[in-house]
Design a protein around this motif. Structure first.
Motif, short mmCIF file in Angstrom:
data_model
loop_
_atom_site.label_atom_id
_atom_site.label_comp_id
_atom_site.label_asym_id
_atom_site.label_seq_id
_atom_site.Cartn_x
_atom_site.Cartn_y
_atom_site.Cartn_z
N SER A 1 -1.53 -22.39 10.73
CA SER A 1 -1.51 -21.51 12.06
C SER A 1 -1.70 -19.88 11.53
O SER A 1 -1.78 -19.61 10.38
N ALA A 2 -2.19 -19.36 12.58
CA ALA A 2 -2.38 -17.76 12.33
C ALA A 2 -1.27 -17.12 11.92
O ALA A 2 -0.16 -17.44 12.17
N VAL A 3 -1.53 -15.97 11.03
CA VAL A 3 -0.25 -15.49 10.35
C VAL A 3 -0.74 -13.78 10.93
O VAL A 3 -2.10 -13.52 11.07
N VAL A 4 0.39 -12.95 11.23
CA VAL A 4 0.27 -11.64 11.43
C VAL A 4 0.44 -10.72 10.18
O VAL A 4 1.87 -11.02 9.78
N GLU A 5 -0.56 -10.05 9.82
CA GLU A 5 -0.08 -9.49 8.46
C GLU A 5 -0.26 -7.62 8.51
O GLU A 5 -1.04 -7.40 9.44
N CYS A 6 0.83 -6.98 8.20
CA CYS A 6 1.03 -5.60 8.35
C CYS A 6 0.15 -5.05 7.16
O CYS A 6 0.15 -5.27 6.20
N SER B 1 -0.10 -0.30 0.57
CA SER B 1 -1.49 -0.82 1.41
C SER B 1 -1.28 -2.39 1.19
O SER B 1 -2.42 -2.91 0.80
N ARG B 2 -0.23 -3.16 0.76
CA ARG B 2 -0.13 -4.59 0.52
C ARG B 2 0.06 -5.08 1.87
O ARG B 2 1.16 -4.85 2.48
N PRO B 3 -0.84 -5.94 2.34
CA PRO B 3 -0.49 -6.93 3.57
C PRO B 3 0.80 -7.60 3.39
O PRO B 3 0.82 -8.36 2.35
N HIS B 4 1.30 -7.65 4.41
CA HIS B 4 2.86 -8.41 4.48
C HIS B 4 3.05 -8.96 5.80
O HIS B 4 2.72 -8.37 6.80
N HIS B 5 4.02 -9.85 5.80
CA HIS B 5 4.15 -10.62 7.11
C HIS B 5 4.86 -9.61 8.21
O HIS B 5 5.69 -8.65 8.07
#
Length: 481
Positions: A199-204, A210-214
């Motif tokens: 499934s698609a995930v939303v990353e901040c 600047s590390r993508p996180h949930h």
């Protein structure tokens, strides 16, 4: 052998179940054609001879009988939302709708995706998966959004677009040194993507590291919320607001911004009778910094509604109260300008009081639903035909931007209403709305002796059309409240 002389043709009487008796074609009544047609089929089934003069019944045909290639072409032209329901009709349709070319066309036409199929195969994905798991569930967040906060916070601007095989949210961070001319510069705030057929995930994408996180996202019709557990990202309040609020309030701001709510923004519809094309404009002020507003037309009025900033501001322009400019140039004498504007302001107050006493309210405008007033239409034509007038700031009036146009077209009476820190001024501030050209307008506030210049935002946005005029007006009310 005895012969059957029914209308269906000559045939053997033996085995014929037709109750018709012999009669000539001229003796047939028009209302008996249907009965005769049934009799013809009866005789034909029982061994009679078919009459070549009668049309043969149409053959039974089903959509499922069409060749697979033709069904693929038909399905590729349907909206993706219909295809999801069509896949449940039968097993054959379900298998056909696994064809990659159908969904590749849907992704291209509905979301502007132009990816190579080989790239998808290398990523272990297919077009049906990209559409069903990414674009379809998150299609409602595409467009322009406003950060919903109270008057003490800073209302930001968010643009959500399809970026290749991802959906990216770009946020606008204001800067005190930004000029009103040119496009708005956005920075990535979050992205939504597929990961290994899941499934698609939303990353901040915000934070000092600047590390993508949930991120957790909830979507409604006209708003959505995002919650982030990381607290290392900096707030994007203006520097002067961060300085004035102090460290304690900044910690509270950081906590509040970890759970953000955005409301949808629609751009105003355009009408041929509008003075200029409506849309988004930016203005610069020494104290507040850059602000973004929306210009819209509503019949006898035009409104400038603040979209981004630390306060709620609305400028109402009375298009029926045009201020005649002196020959050659704008008012250089501030006292003369103030005298004319306050005279109009007094008339407006008296008319509003009279309407209140009569118990009637003036319509808020019909805008694009009905033709504009003739005088407004004539004013719009005059704005294009009249020679520009030299513009100079009246003596004693300050400006946050000295790079303003040196000629103007028209001027109207306007009222500026501001709500800041939960406090609303009782009436607002009268002033002069100045139309420079298609891409610039300004406002002189008499009480503050200040001039604000607004320039058209050069960015182009998608998925920003209001579904109806009522939906746009409802959005304006939500912003002002």
């Amino acid at each position: 052998m005895a012969e059957c002389a029914c209308i269906c043709g000559m045939g053997s009487l033996q085995g014929c179940r037709c109750p018709q008796q012999r009669q000539g074609p001229a003796e047939m009544a028009p209302e008996k054609n249907l009965e005769a047609d049934r009799a013809a089929r009866c005789c034909l089934e029982s061994g009679g001879i078919e009459n070549p003069m009668l049309p043969r019944p149409p053959p039974h045909c089903s959509l499922q009988d069409l060749p697979v290639e033709m069904l693929v072409e038909i399905f590729a032209q349907l909206p993706g939302t219909d295809l999801l329901s069509l896949a449940q009709v039968c097993t054959k349709f379900h298998h056909i709708l696994h064809t990659d070319s159908i969904w590749r066309r849907r992704c291209r036409e509905e979301f502007g995706v132009h990816e190579n199929s080989q790239n998808l195969e290398m990523m272990g994905m297919s077009y049906p998966e990209v559409y069903v798991k990414l674009f379809h569930p998150y299609r409602h967040i595409l467009g322009l959004w406003q950060l919903d906060t109270d008057c003490r916070g800073y209302r930001g601007l968010l643009n959500v677009v399809v970026d290749g095989l991802c959906i990216t949210g770009w946020i606008y961070r204001p800067c005190l040194n930004t000029h009103v001319h040119g496009p708005i510069h956005f920075q990535p705030s979050f992205r939504i993507r597929l990961k290994e057929r899941k499934s698609a995930v939303v990353e901040c994408m915000e934070g000092r590291l600047s590390r993508p996180h949930h991120r957790h996202m909830q979507i409604w019709k006209d708003r959505f919320t995002m919650q982030c557990k990381k607290t290392d990202r900096q707030t994007y309040l203006p520097r002067w607001l961060r300085r004035d609020r102090g460290l304690g309030l900044l910690q509270k701001d950081r906590h509040e911004y970890d759970c953000l709510t955005y409301r949808r923004l629609y751009l105003p519809p355009s009408h041929p009778d509008d003075l200029i094309r409506p849309g988004l404009f930016q203005g610069n002020c020494d104290f507040y910094g850059l602000t973004t507003v929306m210009l819209s037309f509503h019949g006898k009025y035009a409104r400038v509604t603040q979209i981004m900033g630390n306060s709620i501001e609305r400028l109402e322009i009375h298009l029926m109260r045009r201020i005649q400019l002196p020959d050659g140039e704008f008012f250089r004498n501030f006292k003369e300008l103030s005298r004319i504007v306050r005279k109009i302001d007094k008339q407006v107050i008296q008319e509003q009081q009279q309407l209140q006493e009569e118990g009637t309210e003036e319509s808020e405008g019909h805008g694009w639903q009905s033709p504009a007033q003739p005088s407004i239409r004539e004013s719009g034509a005059a704005a294009l035909e009249d020679q520009p007038v030299r513009f100079v700031l009246p003596v004693g009036v300050e400006s946050g931007d000295q790079n303003y146009p040196r000629t103007c077209r028209m001027c109207f009476y306007g009222m500026d209403t501001v709500t800041s820190d939960g406090f609303a001024y009782p009436r607002g501030f009268p002033g002069v709305f100045i139309l420079f050209d298609e891409n610039h307008f300004g406002f002189i506030c008499l009480d503050m002796k200040f001039f604000m210049l607004y320039g058209r935002v050069q960015n182009t946005f998608q998925n920003v059309e209001a579904p109806s005029p009522q939906a746009f007006l409802e959005m304006l009310k939500n912003i002002q409240s």
